[in-house]
Design an enzyme around this catalytic site. Structure first.
Site, PDB file in Angstrom:
ATOM      1  N   LYS A 152     -99.806 124.754 -53.035  1.00 55.26           N
ATOM      2  CA  LYS A 152     -99.500 123.424 -53.218  1.00 55.26           C
ATOM      3  C   LYS A 152    -100.156 122.366 -52.748  1.00 55.26           C
ATOM      4  O   LYS A 152    -100.456 121.208 -53.076  1.00 55.26           O
ATOM      5  CB  LYS A 152     -98.056 123.204 -52.359  1.00 55.26           C
ATOM      6  CG  LYS A 152     -97.117 124.191 -53.280  1.00 55.26           C
ATOM      7  CD  LYS A 152     -95.991 123.308 -53.893  1.00 55.26           C
ATOM      8  CE  LYS A 152     -95.284 124.066 -54.844  1.00 55.26           C
ATOM      9  NZ  LYS A 152     -94.812 125.365 -54.350  1.00 55.26           N
ATOM     10  N   GLU A 210     -90.730 115.280 -54.777  1.00 56.57           N
ATOM     11  CA  GLU A 210     -89.375 115.936 -54.558  1.00 56.57           C
ATOM     12  C   GLU A 210     -89.577 117.348 -54.132  1.00 56.57           C
ATOM     13  O   GLU A 210     -90.867 117.691 -54.318  1.00 56.57           O
ATOM     14  CB  GLU A 210     -88.881 116.082 -56.365  1.00 56.57           C
ATOM     15  CG  GLU A 210     -89.707 117.216 -57.004  1.00 56.57           C
ATOM     16  CD  GLU A 210     -91.164 117.046 -57.175  1.00 56.57           C
ATOM     17  OE1 GLU A 210     -91.656 115.860 -57.059  1.00 56.57           O
ATOM     18  OE2 GLU A 210     -91.863 117.963 -57.570  1.00 56.57           O
ATOM     19  N   SER A 241     -99.639 133.182 -54.219  1.00 52.98           N
ATOM     20  CA  SER A 241     -99.507 131.865 -54.273  1.00 52.98           C
ATOM     21  C   SER A 241     -99.082 131.358 -52.782  1.00 52.98           C
ATOM     22  O   SER A 241     -99.451 130.206 -52.613  1.00 52.98           O
ATOM     23  CB  SER A 241     -98.367 131.345 -55.243  1.00 52.98           C
ATOM     24  OG  SER A 241     -97.276 132.265 -55.056  1.00 52.98           O
TER      25      SER A 241
END
Ligand SMILES: *Cc1c(COP(=O)(O)O)cnc(C)c1O
Length: 375
Positions: free
Chosen positions: A105, A127, A359
């Site tokens: 991220k 968010e 990930s």
């Protein structure tokens, strides 16, 4: 039309000027946001050829995020999947879990924060669902001295209290959203409402390859470093390309980040794996591409497009299968990360080079896993 879009040469021109990937995507927002989206697209376009900006971003990705992330040969996992005749695929892990804050991220968050600074915006909103994107955003805001407001469903805040604490520790304000189901969907609506009101001063760091144009394209580009590194590392390690790329698909950003570089390489299989939760027929799953309808935008439009033209394959696994995979990866691969799938692995030709995108670290899921895994 579809035939033309399936032409690999067209891949790098996607999306079109309306932000559409084939028949998916676009820009459906309140009029007040149209200007902000146009401004954002223009800034993104000009900064992608701005040498100074790219240099600054590359430096931060290297020294702050910790790139490049290793492409690791999972020797014991490879051994585990060998067939009785000793043949089987070679499994490599792209270690996005080793990035600062523990997931992919931050690649996107850091780039968008830098872009916001160039736009003169001093306030950031985002968010978050499980809190990973919120933590990444709060982290980059602390790094660049930007005011940070994170919208999070009250339900999710309870489930992910450690991440809420981390965000607050980083100086972010976490606003609880009680409306609707008090989860990600409602937090997203609240964030958009804030953006409409404060669009002059505020940049919205969207967390996946979803939302209105230019986000799906922009977030894809900011994660494309995953695939670019993978190509280079594959060439160094075995002098070729990967044969199969596998990534989990939530909104679709880590998968797009890995796939994008290889979309035009037709000999590279692209496989996305969605969460089937309690099972595809349970009504409790998140397998949008496997089971959803074309109008429900829970996954990035480019994945819908890649599925539509047959370029990428999508499968789903249940929670139970995911937990099994996690456990196997932890005790055999000696790595704890989320997003493992065993789809297609056992039947692949000998020495097929499979790259699995790791990930992120599984930390946020440990509490859930404790309840279900009997160790
Ligand atoms: C957020 C997250 C995902 C899902 O998001 P994508 O946009 O599909 O990549 C998957 N794995 C980890 C570790 C995450 O933090």
């Amino acid at each position: 039309m579809v035939g033309k879009e399936a032409d690999p040469a067209a891949a790098l021109q996607r999306p079109d000027s309306f932000g559409r990937f084939g028949k998916f995507g676009g820009k459906y927002v309140p009029e007040t946001l149209m200007y902000a989206l146009t401004e954002l697209e223009a800034a993104f376009k000009s900064l992608s050829t701005d040498h100074e900006f790219q240099k600054e971003l590359d430096g931060i990705l290297r020294d702050y995020v910790g790139r490049e992330s290793p492409l690791y040969f999972a020797e014991r996992l490879t051994e585990h999947y060998k067939r009785p005749d000793g043949k089987g695929p070679h499994i490599y892990l792209k270690r996005e879990d080793l990035n600062h804050t523990g997931a992919h991220k931050i690649n996107n968050a850091v780039a968008q924060a830098l872009l916001a600074k160039r736009l003169g915006k001093k306030r950031i909103i985002a968010e978050t669902g499980a809190g990973q994107h919120g933590v990444a955003t709060a982290t980059v805001c602390a790094r660049f001295g930007l005011q940070c407001v994170i919208y999070m469903g009250a339900q999710d805040m309870e489930r992910q209290s450690l991440n809420v604490f981390r965000m607050r520790l980083l100086g972010a304000e976490v606003r609880a959203v009680h409306s609707g189901t008090a989860t990600l969907k409602d937090a997203t609506s609240e964030a958009i409402r804030d953006w409409v009101t404060n669009v002059e001063s505020t940049h919205y760091i969207l967390g996946s390859v979803a939302g209105p144009h230019p986000y799906p394209m922009m977030v894809r580009e900011f994660h494309a470093v995953i695939g670019k590194e993978t190509r280079k590392q594959a060439l160094e390690k075995w002098g070729g390309k990967p044969d199969v790329l596998v990534a989990c698909v939530g909104g679709g950003s880590n998968a797009m980040g890995l796939f994008h570089e290889f979309v035009d390489d037709k000999d590279v299989r692209l496989i996305g794996v969605e969460a089937a939760g309690f099972g595809l027929d349970s009504g409790k799953h998140a397998a949008t591409l496997t089971k959803g309808e074309a109008r429900l935008p829970w996954v990035g439009p480019e994945h819908s497009f890649l599925k539509d033209v047959g370029r990428a394959e999508y499968y789903s696994i249940t929670d139970e299968e995911a937990l099994d995979g996690w456990r196997a990866l932890s005790c055999i691969g000696d790595i704890s990360c989320t997003g493992l799938s065993r789809e297609a692995v056992p039947t692949l030709p000998d020495a097929t080079k499979v790259v699995l995108n790791c990930s992120g670290r599984g930390d946020k899921d440990v509490q859930t896993a404790i309840k279900h895994l009997k160790l």
